[in-house]
Design an enzyme around this catalytic site. Structure first.
Site, PDB file in Angstrom:
ATOM      1  N   GLY A   4      17.423  47.507  19.072  1.00  0.00           N
ATOM      2  CA  GLY A   4      17.324  48.960  19.222  1.00  0.00           C
ATOM      3  C   GLY A   4      18.019  49.530  20.451  1.00  0.00           C
ATOM      4  N   GLU A  63      14.615  39.143  21.389  1.00  0.00           N
ATOM      5  CA  GLU A  63      14.836  40.215  20.407  1.00  0.00           C
ATOM      6  C   GLU A  63      13.691  40.229  19.397  1.00  0.00           C
ATOM      7  OE1 GLU A  63      19.558  40.817  20.001  1.00  0.00           O
ATOM      8  OE2 GLU A  63      18.639  39.672  18.400  1.00  0.00           O
ATOM      9  N   ASN A  69      27.196  42.136  19.179  1.00  0.00           N
ATOM     10  CA  ASN A  69      27.180  41.307  17.976  1.00  0.00           C
ATOM     11  C   ASN A  69      27.610  42.172  16.789  1.00  0.00           C
ATOM     12  OD1 ASN A  69      26.581  39.618  15.840  1.00  0.00           O
ATOM     13  ND2 ASN A  69      24.368  39.546  16.207  1.00  0.00           N
ATOM     14  N   PHE A  70      28.728  41.834  16.167  1.00  0.00           N
ATOM     15  CA  PHE A  70      29.239  42.639  15.046  1.00  0.00           C
ATOM     16  C   PHE A  70      28.487  42.341  13.740  1.00  0.00           C
ATOM     17  CE2 PHE A  70      33.910  43.152  16.758  1.00  0.00           C
ATOM     18  CZ  PHE A  70      33.416  43.621  17.960  1.00  0.00           C
ATOM     19  N   LYS A  71      27.671  41.271  13.766  1.00  0.00           N
ATOM     20  CA  LYS A  71      26.977  40.806  12.549  1.00  0.00           C
ATOM     21  C   LYS A  71      28.003  40.723  11.408  1.00  0.00           C
ATOM     22  CE  LYS A  71      22.511  42.200  14.263  1.00  0.00           C
ATOM     23  NZ  LYS A  71      21.164  42.656  14.016  1.00  0.00           N
ATOM     24  N   HIS A  79      19.747  33.156  16.016  1.00  0.00           N
ATOM     25  CA  HIS A  79      19.554  34.601  15.833  1.00  0.00           C
ATOM     26  C   HIS A  79      18.479  34.822  14.769  1.00  0.00           C
ATOM     27  CE1 HIS A  79      20.273  38.792  14.831  1.00  0.00           C
ATOM     28  NE2 HIS A  79      20.837  38.895  16.021  1.00  0.00           N
ATOM     29  N   ILE A 127      14.759  45.168  15.529  1.00  0.00           N
ATOM     30  CA  ILE A 127      16.201  45.015  15.306  1.00  0.00           C
ATOM     31  C   ILE A 127      16.700  46.056  14.300  1.00  0.00           C
ATOM     32  CG2 ILE A 127      17.951  43.489  14.300  1.00  0.00           C
ATOM     33  CD1 ILE A 127      16.566  41.143  15.630  1.00  0.00           C
ATOM     34  N   ALA A 179      23.871  45.464  18.599  1.00  0.00           N
ATOM     35  CA  ALA A 179      24.753  45.498  17.431  1.00  0.00           C
ATOM     36  C   ALA A 179      24.942  46.932  16.938  1.00  0.00           C
ATOM     37  CB  ALA A 179      24.189  44.613  16.324  1.00  0.00           C
ATOM     38  N   SER A 180      23.951  47.451  16.165  1.00  0.00           N
ATOM     39  CA  SER A 180      24.157  48.711  15.440  1.00  0.00           C
ATOM     40  C   SER A 180      24.487  49.893  16.342  1.00  0.00           C
ATOM     41  CB  SER A 180      22.933  49.031  14.572  1.00  0.00           C
ATOM     42  OG  SER A 180      21.748  49.010  15.345  1.00  0.00           O
TER      43      SER A 180
END
Ligand code: G3P
Length: 227
Positions: free
Chosen positions: A184, A144, A12-14, A96, A149, A205-206
């Site tokens: 995470g 999640e 997920n690129f957010k 989300h 997150i 994502a991150s």
């Protein structure tokens, strides 16, 4: 339309700048090359504003980050499912943590997406919500815990019980459902643990988007999925 494969890594690129505009195409191409090289299924959810251009640029599944429960037409500023389908999306995230929805809207959208051939991944934050959302029979639920997150400790380490119990509850209610976990997740060890807990992969994502070398991280994640 073909259902999303399992097991799978969903990135997920957010709306991270590192993965927006031209960066979203570059990162999607890295995901595609790692998928081709390793044989591991990887899907991307680029920023909504980049959905069409990313879907035109890569052959891996491209997902919408959200869909509104509205019809295409007189719905200014909304995101109808007809629009994301026209952009080339193969599926969508729903509910989300950063884009919560009402249960009635999720129910309606899961049904509308199914009829439109769009895969659904409904995000949940705890066991109760996993139970409620599994009853709607989406293609996947993704557990999640919001407090994890964007952090450095994977849900698979910080709270393996919520992952395992989500898998149990989801499959009891809807036997064919796919289950992902996220929050995470950073490396192949986290992915391997997610599979060990019974999931069909991860939503992250991150760990990829903010990595100095996303290709290296993706190769490590892919290794975890192949264990
Ligand atoms: O949708 C993915 C997500 O919310 C987890 O984010 O940064 O903890 O991998 P992150």
């Amino acid at each position: 339309m073909k259902a999303l494969p399992r097991p799978i890594i969903v990135v997920n690129f957010k709306t991270y700048p590192e993965a927006s505009g031209p960066n979203s195409i570059a990162l999607s191409k890295i995901c595609e090359s790692v998928a081709e090289e390793t044989g591991v299924e990887i899907a991307v959810a680029p920023p909504m504003t980049d959905l069409a251009v990313v879907a035109q640029s890569v052959g891996i599944p491209v997902l919408s980050q959200h869909v509104d429960d509205v019809k295409a037409g007189g719905t200014t500023g909304h995101v109808p499912l007809e629009s994301v389908t026209a952009c080339g999306a193969k599926g969508t995230l729903l509910n989300h943590s950063e884009r919560r929805m009402r249960i009635a809207d999720i129910e309606n959208l899961v049904c509308r997406c199914r009829n439109a051939g769009l895969s659904t991944i409904v995000c949940t934050n705890d066991i109760g919500v996993t139970r409620a959302c599994s009853a709607l029979e989406p293609d996947f639920v993704a557990i999640e815990p919001p407090e994890l997150i964007g952090g450095d400790i994977s849900v698979t380490t910080a709270n393996p019980a919520v992952v395992k119990d989500s898998v149990g509850v989801a499959r009891k209610i809807c036997s064919g459902i796919g289950v992902l976990c996220g929050a995470g997740v950073k490396n192949g060890g986290d992915v391997a643990k997610a599979l060990e807990l019974g999931t069909d992969g991860v939503l992250l994502a991150s760990g990829v988007v903010k990595a100095g070398d996303p290709r290296k991280v993706l190769l490590d994640l892919a290794d975890g999925l192949r264990c």
